[in-house]
Design a protein around this motif. Sequence first.
Motif, short mmCIF file in Angstrom:
data_model
loop_
_atom_site.label_atom_id
_atom_site.label_comp_id
_atom_site.label_asym_id
_atom_site.label_seq_id
_atom_site.Cartn_x
_atom_site.Cartn_y
_atom_site.Cartn_z
N LYS A 121 15.27 20.70 74.46
CA LYS A 121 15.11 21.44 75.71
C LYS A 121 15.86 20.70 76.81
O LYS A 121 15.43 19.64 77.26
CB LYS A 121 13.61 21.60 76.02
N GLY A 150 9.58 27.25 72.25
CA GLY A 150 8.31 27.95 72.29
C GLY A 150 7.22 27.12 72.91
O GLY A 150 7.47 25.99 73.36
N ALA A 151 6.03 27.70 72.95
CA ALA A 151 4.85 27.01 73.50
C ALA A 151 4.34 26.06 72.43
O ALA A 151 3.46 26.41 71.64
CB ALA A 151 3.79 28.03 73.88
N ASN A 152 4.93 24.88 72.40
CA ASN A 152 4.78 24.00 71.25
C ASN A 152 4.50 22.55 71.62
O ASN A 152 5.34 21.68 71.41
CB ASN A 152 6.06 24.04 70.38
N ILE A 153 3.33 22.28 72.17
CA ILE A 153 2.94 20.88 72.38
C ILE A 153 2.82 20.24 70.99
O ILE A 153 2.01 20.68 70.17
CB ILE A 153 1.59 20.80 73.13
N LYS A 206 11.81 25.65 81.97
CA LYS A 206 10.35 25.55 82.16
C LYS A 206 9.93 24.10 82.42
O LYS A 206 8.88 23.86 83.00
CB LYS A 206 9.59 26.19 81.00
N ASN A 207 10.74 23.14 82.00
CA ASN A 207 10.38 21.73 82.27
C ASN A 207 10.42 21.41 83.76
O ASN A 207 9.70 20.53 84.23
CB ASN A 207 11.29 20.78 81.49
N ASP A 261 5.45 29.29 76.95
CA ASP A 261 5.80 27.87 77.09
C ASP A 261 5.56 27.38 78.52
O ASP A 261 5.14 26.25 78.74
CB ASP A 261 7.26 27.63 76.67
N THR A 264 1.68 26.69 78.58
CA THR A 264 1.17 25.50 77.88
C THR A 264 1.71 24.20 78.50
O THR A 264 0.99 23.22 78.62
CB THR A 264 1.46 25.57 76.36
N THR A 265 2.97 24.23 78.93
CA THR A 265 3.55 23.00 79.49
C THR A 265 2.92 22.68 80.84
O THR A 265 2.71 21.51 81.16
CB THR A 265 5.08 23.14 79.63
N GLY A 269 1.31 19.54 79.24
CA GLY A 269 2.51 18.82 78.85
C GLY A 269 2.66 17.44 79.49
O GLY A 269 1.93 17.08 80.41
N ARG A 270 3.64 16.71 79.00
CA ARG A 270 3.93 15.36 79.50
C ARG A 270 4.59 15.41 80.88
O ARG A 270 4.29 14.58 81.74
CB ARG A 270 4.85 14.62 78.50
N ASN A 271 5.48 16.38 81.08
CA ASN A 271 6.12 16.52 82.40
C ASN A 271 5.06 16.73 83.48
O ASN A 271 5.10 16.12 84.54
CB ASN A 271 7.08 17.72 82.40
P1 13P Z 1 6.39 18.29 77.69
O1 13P Z 1 7.66 17.57 77.34
O2 13P Z 1 6.18 18.47 79.15
O3 13P Z 1 5.20 17.63 77.01
O4 13P Z 1 6.49 19.75 77.08
C1 13P Z 1 6.47 19.91 75.70
C2 13P Z 1 6.93 21.27 75.35
O5 13P Z 1 8.10 21.56 75.43
C3 13P Z 1 5.90 22.25 74.92
O6 13P Z 1 6.48 23.44 74.45
#
Ligand code: 13P
Length: 349
Positions: A121, A150-153, A206-207, A261, A264-265, A269-271
């Motif tokens: 991404k 995708g919405a994929n943590i 989306k990030n 996505d 979920t992000t 998510g980490r961001n």
């Molecule tokens: P992060 O890098 O913010 O954890 O997002 C992960 C992601 O792309 C989920 O789909």
Amino acid sequence: GFKSRVTVVGSGNWGSVAAKLIASNALKLPSFHDEVRMWVFEEVLPNGEKLTDVINKTNENVKYLPGIKLGRNVVADPDLENAVKEANMLVFVTPHQFMDGICKKLSGEITGEVEAISLVKGMEVKKEGPCMISSLISKQLGINCCVLMGANIANEIAMEKFSEATVGYRESREIAETWVQLFSTPYFMVTAVHDVEGVELCGTLKNVVAIAAGFVDGLEMGNNTKAAIMRIGLREMRALSKLMFPSVKDSTFFESCGVADVITTCLGGRNRRVAEAFAQSGGKRSFDELEAEMLQGQKLQGVSTAREVYEVLNYCGWLEMFPLFATVHQICIGRLKPEAIVHYREHKA
Ligand code: 13P
Ligand code: NAD
């Protein structure tokens, strides 16, 4: 008959889960060789052992995905050229900032009928303008490249919790279906759409929205504000994607790679997490410092993507049309305070 050989280029948090998904299917599907190679950016662990050796001994990526067995048919390889040598299907999944170097190293090494897919991404911004990672792969290696977003943590998929994903393809539906087959499991439902740029831009942009959502969380602005940021973010994602590639379809934003996505992000998510800490510090601690402290070697994509998007917007004269994207970058570099995330109208360029 001919059997496909798959190599996964990358072995971080998501890379390791991708290898696990593929390895389980390679064992089941007769058209694939059992062995799945995984290129590992070699590092020495605190106990003095090499990560590659530990992965091959324990079948676990103890640093980036501890506690999860990857499948005994996953073979870790620290030598990039060797890892891709025999493969006819390449899966790219590293933080986006490393992909230019990886492609340069592999340029001229890929021969024969090889197909690629990018799970990365992000984008590259060169002097000539922006270049999506799938195009970088296509151009530098001379091969076709699909994308999977995708919405994929990753940690949730590692635990086999149900989720969906989207494959984007440029020409061949048949090749896209081969990738769908290679990734799909009962807990990972993959759909192919004919919109490679739309899918990749969703995953990339989306990030930036996730960084904005993290600011809102750090400032404790509540759920309505966060939902507003997600909505505005999604609109900017669609508008910029269509400006960059007029062929991008509205329907793509309703696939897993789009709205799902973003959700979920922005929730888990980490961001989001690191941006929350940044805002809590009042912007006093740097993202680099927080990333190193909070993510232990895993990488953020949103901060550099915000910069790359800003460069594109600035170059094209589009900054005023994308106040959310522009504001995220200005907050990240300390030009605006985190509070500006909801005041962006006043800070328009
Ligand atoms: P992060 O890098 O913010 O954890 O997002 C992960 C992601 O792309 C989920 O789909
Ligand atoms: P990660 O964040 O875990 O990053 C760590 C990886 O980067 C490690 O494998 C490390 O060895 C490698 N690395 C460090 N320095 C390097 C260098 N100089 N050259 C090459 N590699 C180096 O990685 P990830 O989570 O697998 O993410 C890869 C891509 O997948 C990113 O674009 C990310 O946005 C995307 N993605 C991640 C998730 C997730 O939940 N983790 C989910 C979907 C998509």
